[in-house]
Design a protein around this motif. Sequence first.
Motif, PDB file in Angstrom:
ATOM      1  N   ILE A   1       0.143  -7.477  -4.865  1.00 24.26           N
ATOM      2  CA  ILE A   1      -0.900  -6.545  -5.276  1.00 24.26           C
ATOM      3  C   ILE A   1      -0.553  -5.178  -4.702  1.00 24.26           C
ATOM      4  O   ILE A   1      -0.371  -5.032  -3.484  1.00 24.26           O
ATOM      5  N   GLY A   2      -0.430  -4.185  -5.566  1.00 23.44           N
ATOM      6  CA  GLY A   2      -0.225  -2.814  -5.117  1.00 23.44           C
ATOM      7  C   GLY A   2      -1.570  -2.133  -5.015  1.00 23.44           C
ATOM      8  O   GLY A   2      -2.256  -1.937  -6.020  1.00 23.44           O
ATOM      9  N   VAL A   3      -1.974  -1.761  -3.783  1.00 22.81           N
ATOM     10  CA  VAL A   3      -3.315  -1.210  -3.586  1.00 22.81           C
ATOM     11  C   VAL A   3      -3.313   0.318  -3.651  1.00 22.81           C
ATOM     12  O   VAL A   3      -3.921   0.997  -2.833  1.00 22.81           O
ATOM     13  N   GLY A   4      -2.649   0.852  -4.646  1.00 25.08           N
ATOM     14  CA  GLY A   4      -2.797   2.260  -4.978  1.00 25.08           C
ATOM     15  C   GLY A   4      -1.766   3.203  -4.402  1.00 25.08           C
ATOM     16  O   GLY A   4      -0.996   2.870  -3.503  1.00 25.08           O
ATOM     17  N   ASP A   5      -1.776   4.426  -4.951  1.00 22.97           N
ATOM     18  CA  ASP A   5      -0.749   5.431  -4.708  1.00 22.97           C
ATOM     19  C   ASP A   5       0.626   4.822  -4.943  1.00 22.97           C
ATOM     20  O   ASP A   5       1.530   4.884  -4.103  1.00 22.97           O
ATOM     21  N   LEU A   6       0.750   4.238  -6.109  1.00 18.05           N
ATOM     22  CA  LEU A   6       2.031   3.673  -6.520  1.00 18.05           C
ATOM     23  C   LEU A   6       3.061   4.785  -6.639  1.00 18.05           C
ATOM     24  O   LEU A   6       4.240   4.595  -6.341  1.00 18.05           O
ATOM     25  N   VAL A   7       2.591   5.958  -7.080  1.00 15.78           N
ATOM     26  CA  VAL A   7       3.430   7.149  -7.169  1.00 15.78           C
ATOM     27  C   VAL A   7       2.683   8.302  -6.503  1.00 15.78           C
ATOM     28  O   VAL A   7       1.585   8.124  -5.973  1.00 15.78           O
ATOM     29  N   TRP A   8       3.265   9.481  -6.562  1.00 16.05           N
ATOM     30  CA  TRP A   8       2.699  10.641  -5.873  1.00 16.05           C
ATOM     31  C   TRP A   8       2.561  11.793  -6.869  1.00 16.05           C
ATOM     32  O   TRP A   8       3.348  12.721  -6.876  1.00 16.05           O
ATOM     33  N   ASP A   9       1.564  11.673  -7.733  1.00 13.13           N
ATOM     34  CA  ASP A   9       1.232  12.690  -8.739  1.00 13.13           C
ATOM     35  C   ASP A   9       2.288  12.842  -9.833  1.00 13.13           C
ATOM     36  O   ASP A   9       2.076  13.598 -10.776  1.00 13.13           O
ATOM     37  N   ASN A  10       3.406  12.177  -9.706  1.00 17.28           N
ATOM     38  CA  ASN A  10       4.483  12.249 -10.688  1.00 17.28           C
ATOM     39  C   ASN A  10       4.433  10.973 -11.519  1.00 17.28           C
ATOM     40  O   ASN A  10       5.171  10.012 -11.277  1.00 17.28           O
ATOM     41  N   LEU A  11       3.547  10.952 -12.520  1.00 21.81           N
ATOM     42  CA  LEU A  11       3.205   9.711 -13.200  1.00 21.81           C
ATOM     43  C   LEU A  11       4.345   9.079 -13.997  1.00 21.81           C
ATOM     44  O   LEU A  11       4.364   7.848 -14.150  1.00 21.81           O
ATOM     45  N   PRO A  12       5.332   9.828 -14.500  1.00 24.02           N
ATOM     46  CA  PRO A  12       6.466   9.151 -15.145  1.00 24.02           C
ATOM     47  C   PRO A  12       7.212   8.189 -14.211  1.00 24.02           C
ATOM     48  O   PRO A  12       7.925   7.298 -14.677  1.00 24.02           O
ATOM     49  N   LEU A  13       7.014   8.348 -12.888  1.00 19.95           N
ATOM     50  CA  LEU A  13       7.669   7.436 -11.944  1.00 19.95           C
ATOM     51  C   LEU A  13       7.009   6.060 -11.919  1.00 19.95           C
ATOM     52  O   LEU A  13       7.504   5.154 -11.228  1.00 19.95           O
TER      53      LEU A  13
ATOM     54  N   ALA B   1       0.842  -1.193   0.000  1.00 19.90           N
ATOM     55  CA  ALA B   1       0.000   0.000   0.000  1.00 19.90           C
ATOM     56  C   ALA B   1       0.884   1.252   0.000  1.00 19.90           C
ATOM     57  O   ALA B   1       1.827   1.340   0.784  1.00 19.90           O
ATOM     58  N   ASP B   2       0.592   2.163  -0.885  1.00 23.95           N
ATOM     59  CA  ASP B   2       1.186   3.500  -0.861  1.00 23.95           C
ATOM     60  C   ASP B   2       2.708   3.534  -0.884  1.00 23.95           C
ATOM     61  O   ASP B   2       3.334   4.105   0.013  1.00 23.95           O
ATOM     62  N   PRO B   3       3.345   2.999  -1.907  1.00 23.85           N
ATOM     63  CA  PRO B   3       4.769   3.288  -2.087  1.00 23.85           C
ATOM     64  C   PRO B   3       4.978   4.797  -2.276  1.00 23.85           C
ATOM     65  O   PRO B   3       5.933   5.373  -1.764  1.00 23.85           O
ATOM     66  N   GLN B   4       4.087   5.412  -3.019  1.00 29.49           N
ATOM     67  CA  GLN B   4       3.924   6.868  -3.132  1.00 29.49           C
ATOM     68  C   GLN B   4       5.254   7.615  -3.266  1.00 29.49           C
ATOM     69  O   GLN B   4       5.589   8.473  -2.454  1.00 29.49           O
ATOM     70  N   VAL B   5       5.981   7.297  -4.318  1.00 29.39           N
ATOM     71  CA  VAL B   5       7.235   7.994  -4.578  1.00 29.39           C
ATOM     72  C   VAL B   5       6.963   9.307  -5.312  1.00 29.39           C
ATOM     73  O   VAL B   5       6.208   9.350  -6.279  1.00 29.39           O
ATOM     74  N   LYS B   6       7.580  10.384  -4.829  1.00 26.08           N
ATOM     75  CA  LYS B   6       7.392  11.718  -5.389  1.00 26.08           C
ATOM     76  C   LYS B   6       8.535  12.123  -6.313  1.00 26.08           C
ATOM     77  O   LYS B   6       8.351  12.879  -7.264  1.00 26.08           O
ATOM     78  N   ASN B   7       9.724  11.625  -6.001  1.00 23.46           N
ATOM     79  CA  ASN B   7      10.919  12.026  -6.743  1.00 23.46           C
ATOM     80  C   ASN B   7      11.934  10.889  -6.706  1.00 23.46           C
ATOM     81  O   ASN B   7      11.692   9.837  -6.110  1.00 23.46           O
TER      82      ASN B   7
ATOM     83  N   VAL C   1      12.381   7.213  -4.712  1.00 20.82           N
ATOM     84  CA  VAL C   1      12.609   5.975  -5.459  1.00 20.82           C
ATOM     85  C   VAL C   1      13.829   5.243  -4.912  1.00 20.82           C
ATOM     86  O   VAL C   1      13.817   4.020  -4.728  1.00 20.82           O
ATOM     87  N   ALA C   2      14.883   5.994  -4.636  1.00 19.50           N
ATOM     88  CA  ALA C   2      16.108   5.380  -4.114  1.00 19.50           C
ATOM     89  C   ALA C   2      15.838   4.676  -2.788  1.00 19.50           C
ATOM     90  O   ALA C   2      16.326   3.560  -2.550  1.00 19.50           O
ATOM     91  N   GLN C   3      15.048   5.310  -1.905  1.00 17.95           N
ATOM     92  CA  GLN C   3      14.716   4.655  -0.628  1.00 17.95           C
ATOM     93  C   GLN C   3      13.936   3.369  -0.869  1.00 17.95           C
ATOM     94  O   GLN C   3      14.194   2.349  -0.217  1.00 17.95           O
ATOM     95  N   MET C   4      12.986   3.425  -1.774  1.00 24.22           N
ATOM     96  CA  MET C   4      12.193   2.232  -2.076  1.00 24.22           C
ATOM     97  C   MET C   4      13.073   1.098  -2.585  1.00 24.22           C
ATOM     98  O   MET C   4      12.937  -0.056  -2.159  1.00 24.22           O
ATOM     99  N   MET C   5      13.988   1.442  -3.482  1.00 32.24           N
ATOM    100  CA  MET C   5      14.839   0.422  -4.086  1.00 32.24           C
ATOM    101  C   MET C   5      15.889  -0.106  -3.108  1.00 32.24           C
ATOM    102  O   MET C   5      16.326  -1.255  -3.208  1.00 32.24           O
ATOM    103  N   GLU C   6      16.298   0.718  -2.159  1.00 28.55           N
ATOM    104  CA  GLU C   6      17.353   0.325  -1.219  1.00 28.55           C
ATOM    105  C   GLU C   6      16.820  -0.356   0.037  1.00 28.55           C
ATOM    106  O   GLU C   6      17.584  -1.019   0.747  1.00 28.55           O
ATOM    107  N   THR C   7      15.526  -0.182   0.336  1.00 26.88           N
ATOM    108  CA  THR C   7      14.981  -0.737   1.588  1.00 26.88           C
ATOM    109  C   THR C   7      13.819  -1.695   1.333  1.00 26.88           C
ATOM    110  O   THR C   7      13.884  -2.875   1.671  1.00 26.88           O
ATOM    111  N   SER C   8      12.749  -1.212   0.722  1.00 29.43           N
ATOM    112  CA  SER C   8      11.524  -2.008   0.574  1.00 29.43           C
ATOM    113  C   SER C   8      11.710  -3.190  -0.364  1.00 29.43           C
ATOM    114  O   SER C   8      11.289  -4.314  -0.061  1.00 29.43           O
TER     115      SER C   8
END
Length: 471
Positions: free
Chosen positions: A164-176, A127-133, A137-144
Amino acid sequence: MNRRIFLERFGLLATGMVVSLKSSAFNNLKHSGSISGAVTDGKKPIADVVLSDGFAVVKTDANGRYTIQLNEKSEFLFLSTPSGYDFKTDSGSVNRQYENLGARNEIDFKLTKLGQNDDKHHFIIWADPQVKNKKDVAQMMETSVPDVKRLLKDIGSKELVHGIGVGDLVWDNLPLFDDYNKAVEQMGIPFFQCLGNHDMDYRQGGDETSDRTFKKYYGPTYYSFNRGRAHYIVLDDVRYLGEERKYDGYITEEQLAWMEKDLQHVPKDNLVIINTHIPIHNSVKNNEAFYKILKGFSNVHVMSGHTHYNRNVIRDGVFEHNHGAVCGAWWTGPICSDGSPRGYGVYEVTGKQLKWYYKGTGLDRKYQVSIDIEPLTGNNRIIANVWNYDPEWKVECFLDGVLTPMEMMKGFDPEAVRLYLGDKLPVSRPFAEPTRTEHLFMAHCSTSVKAVKIVATDRFGEQFTAEKKLS
C-alpha cells in the motif's frame, strides 16, 4: 502517441474488471441512475460481496446479483475484494478492483479463488516515495525497489504479500506516476494507492477536481478490500483549498458516511487497517468524527505518511503508525528528519493479530537502534534512537556490562543535525531540516567506560541490540 497505444494505456482494450473511459467523448457520458450485475468466479455466483459507488454500499444476493442506486457524483463502481479471492490488478500489479461507470447499465465482476488460506499474509507500507525528477526515480529503482525484492525473497514466494502506497507517490510531477508504476511492477506484488498532497494537480480547480490525474491512473481515492480476517480501508484525507499548493487534513463527510456503511459489514473484533496520507491523530481537522465511527471496533490500526519521520501513536483505542519516508529527507541522505533510516513498514497478519517492524532500506531488519556518543566536559552523553518505539517497548543501556538507567527525551537526532541542519544543508535540497522526535533515550557515562550496549525489546518480545566501543 497513436490511437491504439492510447486505448491500450487507458484500458479500453483490456479485459477483466477495468474499463477506463477517459477520452473527451466518454467523459460526457452519464450513467442511467442505477447499475446491476453479478459477481461470479466464472462459473458459480458469489454471495455477500460488498460493492459501492463511494456513496451507497450493497451486497450481492445468494445468486451473486446486485443492484445499486448511484449518486449523481458517482464516477466508479468498486468491489471490496472478499477474503479468499485474489486481488485484481493490471499487468503492472497496480490495483484495478473498480470499473469506470460511464453510461453503462450493467457491470459484472469475475473473481479468482485463491489457492491457499489468506488468514496469514504480509503487507508493506510505502510512504512518500515522492520522486521529483528522473534522478530521484533512479535512486528509487536502484535502492528501494531491490530492497523490497530481497525482503520478498526472505518472506518466501509461497506467502501472500501486498503493498500500500500511503501517498506522495510523486512530487507534483504527475507524469512520474508512470515511473512509480514501473517500480510497483518490478516489486511484483499487488499494490494499492492513497492520494497524497503532492499527487494532486493544482491547476484543476478545487478539491473535487484536483485529483483527476490521480483517478485516471488509480481510480477511486477511497475504497476497501479484504484479506483473511483483515479489512482494509483506503481514505483521501487531503483537502485541496483551491489556491496553489494550499491544503489541509480533512476527511470529507461523504467519505465518513461511506466508511460507516462499509464497516457495517465487518465484525467488530476483526482487524481493521485504515490507510491515509496525512496523520489522522493530530493533523486531520475532523478526526473526532473519524474516531466516533470506529467506536466499538477493538482492533484498528491506521497507516499514514506525510511527515517524513517515524512515530507510533495510540489515540481513542486506535494505533496509528506514522511511517518514515521511502525517500527519507527527499532523496538527500540515508535517514529521515528524525534519524530513522529511510525505508518502509513491514506487517504480518495472522488471523486477527498484527505484528510489524520498520525496515531500513539496504539495512538488516534487526537494525532498529542507533547510538551516538557526544563528548562533554568530564563525561560522555549517550543518545539512542529507537525509531519504531511505542509504549510497550523496553529500552536498556549497559555500560561495560552494567545496567544503567536511560531517560526518554524529546530532541533532535545527532546524525540528522549533522546532515540537515541549516540553510546550506543538504546541498541539493536545503529546505530539509531535522525534526524533534520523542523516540530518543539518553544516559551519561564517565570517560572511563569502554563499551556501550543498547538492548531494545519490542512489544512482541523481539530484541534488537546496538553496541559501540569508546576509545
